[in-house]
Design an enzyme around this catalytic site. Structure first.
Site, short mmCIF file in Angstrom:
data_model
loop_
_atom_site.label_atom_id
_atom_site.label_comp_id
_atom_site.label_asym_id
_atom_site.label_seq_id
_atom_site.Cartn_x
_atom_site.Cartn_y
_atom_site.Cartn_z
N ARG A 92 1.01 -1.28 -0.11
CA ARG A 92 -0.10 0.20 0.26
C ARG A 92 0.60 1.55 -0.01
O ARG A 92 0.59 2.48 0.13
CB ARG A 92 -0.90 0.16 1.14
N CYS A 126 1.19 20.49 -11.83
CA CYS A 126 0.31 20.11 -11.52
C CYS A 126 -0.57 19.11 -11.35
O CYS A 126 -1.63 18.79 -10.28
CB CYS A 126 -1.03 21.23 -13.19
N ARG A 140 -3.87 19.71 -7.97
CA ARG A 140 -3.36 20.29 -7.73
C ARG A 140 -4.57 21.57 -8.06
O ARG A 140 -6.00 22.01 -7.55
CB ARG A 140 -2.60 21.22 -7.00
N ASN A 188 -4.75 14.91 -19.98
CA ASN A 188 -4.64 14.06 -18.74
C ASN A 188 -4.90 12.95 -18.17
O ASN A 188 -4.38 11.90 -17.99
CB ASN A 188 -4.32 14.82 -17.13
N HIS A 220 -11.60 23.96 -13.08
CA HIS A 220 -11.67 25.29 -12.95
C HIS A 220 -12.15 25.33 -14.88
O HIS A 220 -11.15 24.44 -15.57
CB HIS A 220 -11.23 26.71 -12.93
N ILE A 221 -12.99 25.82 -14.55
CA ILE A 221 -13.29 27.00 -16.26
C ILE A 221 -13.06 27.84 -16.31
O ILE A 221 -13.28 29.41 -14.78
CB ILE A 221 -14.63 25.97 -16.87
#
Length: 276
Positions: free
Chosen positions: A137, A157, A177, A188, A218-219
């Site tokens: 783990r 990012c 993030r 991504n 976000h946009i």
């Protein structure tokens, strides 16, 4: 539609309808004309993609899968922080005169660390554990290294991957993030789906779930009309993406080892304004 289309449409609709506007706040990004780039955002977005069912490329518009894979190989396989080792120009604005983006991304993955089993970089540590201790783990990477942030031309990012084996399936969590949903979301997702497929194949597992955790999804204000048009478009079934089964060494993969079939998608969106 592909399941990736459904997640994308639902996520964008939720951000636009229920998101928080940063207009008037002290923000860092600016548009090329110098005005501040505000966003509508949601905190803590989590999307799950089951790679055993389909490859998570949206069909609302085409994601350039091979270019996305080329970038992930640049970071994880070449462990490079120089844009001259990359076949696209998406990183050029963050590179210095020598092509370096500083101690970011590939640099951090290629940096060796001491373990009880010897010295390894983070990628080799993951590959080692998947072979020698697959049910651990503790199989994870992290490139958000605080002591080196001042020498990074762009703070990471997508900064952390956690791998977990369930039965014969390799799963992973991608922590991010911050994400510009229009410019980078499916790019991504496709990249890290491909990475998961490669790691699974060379370790003897089947690809399982990719869980994408976005802290600040976000946009940008100038992207909202584009997104509204995009999510109303027709959709198509997901493409079939398979790997060359002969490759058993992660460092031998090339973009040509990915076979992409039946990828039907809507028209591309050109000249997307990018906030810096």
């Amino acid at each position: 539609m592909s399941y990736a289309d459904k997640l994308f449409i639902d996520m964008c609709s939720d951000i636009i309808e229920n998101g928080y506007s940063t207009e008037g706040e002290k923000v860092r990004p600016k548009w090329p004309d110098g005005t501040y780039a505000y966003t509508i955002k949601k905190f803590g977005v989590v999307n799950r993609y089951d790679l055993s069912k389909e490859f998570p490329a949206i069909t609302l518009r085409k994601t350039y899968i091979r270019s996305a894979i080329d970038e992930i190989l640049w970071i994880w396989q070449k462990k490079s922080n120089n844009v001259h080792d990359l076949n696209s120009h998406i990183w050029d604005e963050w590179a210095d005169e020598d092509g370096s983006i500083g101690k970011a991304y590939g640099y951090q993955l290629g940096k060796k660390h001491k373990y009880k089993e010897g010295e390894m970089d983070q990628v080799d540590r993951v590959l080692f554990d998947l072979k020698e201790n697959p049910f651990s783990r503790r199989i994870m990477t992290n490139i958000y290294v605080h002591e080196d942030l001042h020498e990074m031309n762009l703070y990471p990012c997508a900064y952390s991957m956690t791998f977990n084996v369930t039965g014969n399936r390799l799963n992973a969590i991608l922590n991010q993030r911050s994400q510009d949903i229009l410019a980078a979301n499916n790019w991504n997702v496709v990249q890290y789906a491909a990475l998961l497929m490669m790691f699974a194949q060379v370790s003897g597992f089947e690809p399982g779930e990719l869980v994408h955790v976005i802290a600040d999804a976000h946009i940008y204000d100038r992207h909202i009309p584009i997104i509204k048009e995009l999510i109303k478009r027709p959709t198509y079934p997901a493409p079939k993406v398979t790997l060359n089964p002969e490759v058993k060494d992660f460092y031998k993969f090339t973009v040509d080892d990915f076979m992409i079939e039946d990828y039907q998608a809507g028209p591309q969106i050109k000249n997307i304004p990018i906030a810096i």
